[in-house]
Design a protein around this motif. Sequence first.
Motif, short mmCIF file in Angstrom:
data_model
loop_
_atom_site.label_atom_id
_atom_site.label_comp_id
_atom_site.label_asym_id
_atom_site.label_seq_id
_atom_site.Cartn_x
_atom_site.Cartn_y
_atom_site.Cartn_z
N LEU A 145 0.82 -1.21 0.00
CA LEU A 145 0.00 0.00 0.00
C LEU A 145 0.86 1.26 0.00
O LEU A 145 0.62 2.21 -0.76
N ALA A 146 1.92 1.27 0.83
CA ALA A 146 2.80 2.43 0.90
C ALA A 146 3.54 2.64 -0.42
O ALA A 146 3.69 3.77 -0.91
N ASP A 147 3.99 1.54 -1.06
CA ASP A 147 4.73 1.65 -2.32
C ASP A 147 3.85 2.22 -3.43
O ASP A 147 4.27 3.09 -4.20
N GLY A 174 0.65 14.29 2.44
CA GLY A 174 0.55 13.03 1.72
C GLY A 174 1.81 12.20 1.82
O GLY A 174 1.77 10.98 2.05
N THR A 175 2.98 12.84 1.66
CA THR A 175 4.24 12.10 1.81
C THR A 175 4.44 11.61 3.22
O THR A 175 4.96 10.51 3.45
N VAL A 182 4.31 2.77 5.83
CA VAL A 182 5.37 1.75 5.75
C VAL A 182 5.37 0.88 6.99
O VAL A 182 5.68 -0.32 6.93
N GLY A 183 4.98 1.45 8.13
CA GLY A 183 4.94 0.67 9.36
C GLY A 183 3.92 -0.46 9.34
O GLY A 183 4.02 -1.40 10.14
N LEU A 184 2.92 -0.39 8.44
CA LEU A 184 1.91 -1.46 8.37
C LEU A 184 2.42 -2.71 7.69
O LEU A 184 1.71 -3.71 7.63
N ASN A 185 3.65 -2.68 7.14
CA ASN A 185 4.19 -3.87 6.49
C ASN A 185 4.54 -4.97 7.48
O ASN A 185 4.80 -6.11 7.08
#
Length: 633
Positions: A145-147, A174-175, A182-185
């Motif tokens: 999702l982050a990518d 947004g950034t 990224v922490g949700l990975n």
Amino acid sequence: MEAQGPGREAGALSGSWAHHSPATSPGLAAKCQMMEERSNLMNMMKLSIKVLIQSALSLGRSLDADYAPLQQFFVVMEHCLKHGLKVKKSFIGQNKSFFGPLELVEKLCPEASDIATSVKNLPELKTAVGRGRAWLYLALMQKKLADYLKVLIDNKHLLSEFYEPEALMMEEEGTVIVGLLVGLNVLDANLCLKGEDLDSQVGVIDFSLYLKDVQDIDGDREHERITDVLDQKNYVEELNRHLSCTVGDLQAKIDCLEKTNSKLQEELSAATDRIDSLQEEQRQLKEQNELIRERSEKSVEVTKQDTKVELETYKQTRQGLDEMYSDVWKQLKEEKRVRMELEKELELQIGMKAEMEIAMKLLEKDTHEKQDALVALRQQLEEVKAINLQMFHKAQNAESCLQQKNEAITSYEGKTSQVMSAMKEMEERLQHSEKARQRAEERNNKLKQEFGGKVETLQQQLSQLDKQCSSLERELKSEKEQRQALQKELQQEKDTASLLKAELHQVEGLKKELQKLYEKKEELQKICEEQEQALQEMGLHLSQSKLKMEDIKEVNKALKGHTWLKDDEATYCKQCEKEFSISRRKHHCRNCGHIFCNTCSSNELALPSYPRPVRVCDACHTLLLQRYSSSSS
């Protein structure tokens, strides 16, 4: 809560500045409002990701679709993606969906093509909002999702087609949100899209997961207490904004439903007029059908009688013709049989004649051979005579050889006698053969005369039979023409009958169309009833949302106006005005914040800011009971 405190405080300050500073222009006020919304959404995203990661780590990092923090994360994410979306107008209405920018990921990142195809292949998804939610589910399960969102933010020139310049996805927030995602990975999400009603889900943020009780904080940590109160204020303001948006959407839906209801009523009136006209046309068609049916029945009866008479006459004539044809056919067969026999006899006679000619040729050949043999024998005889003369002369000259020559002469004389007898026999055979040839020629001439007469008679009979056959064929041809004429008349009658049947089928089709119009009228009535029920339900939802707004306003009042009195500020009960002592202790009312004794604050009720029943005073108790009774009714 320590890491997010300054950010929230800044967001709250910016929000308060946007509310209280004088707006120099409408554009500046809109920008300030967008800035406030961005800060609030970023704070909510930080809080939702933090709560989701903490709760997931306590559960073992594996999450299901029913997990409340995960659902709230998707709701907040949806609000972030919807922020600053440009409205696309169509003939149906306004469309404001966040699935449009998400479709760009497939072009920018080929790895996301699997997600796009799987979302498009889901049959239960009918709206763009449902497809966008399914895309978020699949991207979170793939831990990309982050990518994917980073690829979108890196191409802001493409996002400008979908978002306003002050939107969250177009600014620095947004950034920051992409960095937080990224922490949700570290999480594992097991989400099942089948059976999920993603189209009609209501994206309302449940702030009870993030609101904290102010009483649970120590007195030493005053700074954190202030930041939490400011955060709660920001959340309540955001909730008010969302509720006002939902109320506006509901009002727009009600207006749209009223318009559609008026259109349906107009269509219903037009359909009723059409049904009346069709009923009148049906009545006229029935009358015409009755007249046509009576005429057709009469014509069919007349044609049936005529066809019966014609069939009877045709059968009688056909029977006589069949008998004549059978007799003529028998005669023809008999004549053919006699002709075949005569042809066979003629062939035998022709064969015998050929054999006689061959025999005559052989006899002629034998006679020629015998004549040649006679000529040869005559030549031999002349030679013998010459030899005899020579021998006679020699006998006179040579007497010594006389005896030998006499013996030779005798032998030659015997031979000549034999040759003479053979010649006589051959002459006799030649005479016999000539006689037989003459007899055969006479017999052949007689047979030619006899068979010539028979052939002439047979040819005359055949010509007569051919004439009879041609006359019979003419009669058969005339009968066939009469039969074809009768068949054409029958075919015309069948065509008229088929036309009448087609008209009957058309009448039946008109009946079916009328039945369909009746069914369509019933369906329209059902749709009107369903829309009226939907309007009633929307009214109930609207009243419930208004009541929720009143509750939130009360909470806001409690947070803003009702101050929590300290213990040393109150020396007596506010209601009974009795002084506090060791036996009469102080108690706070959780609704108004004032201090009462135990007897004046012994009631307990569930408040919007407190999920469990808490202590309230008698005045607040009666006031809240009246409000709950009015809301339940």
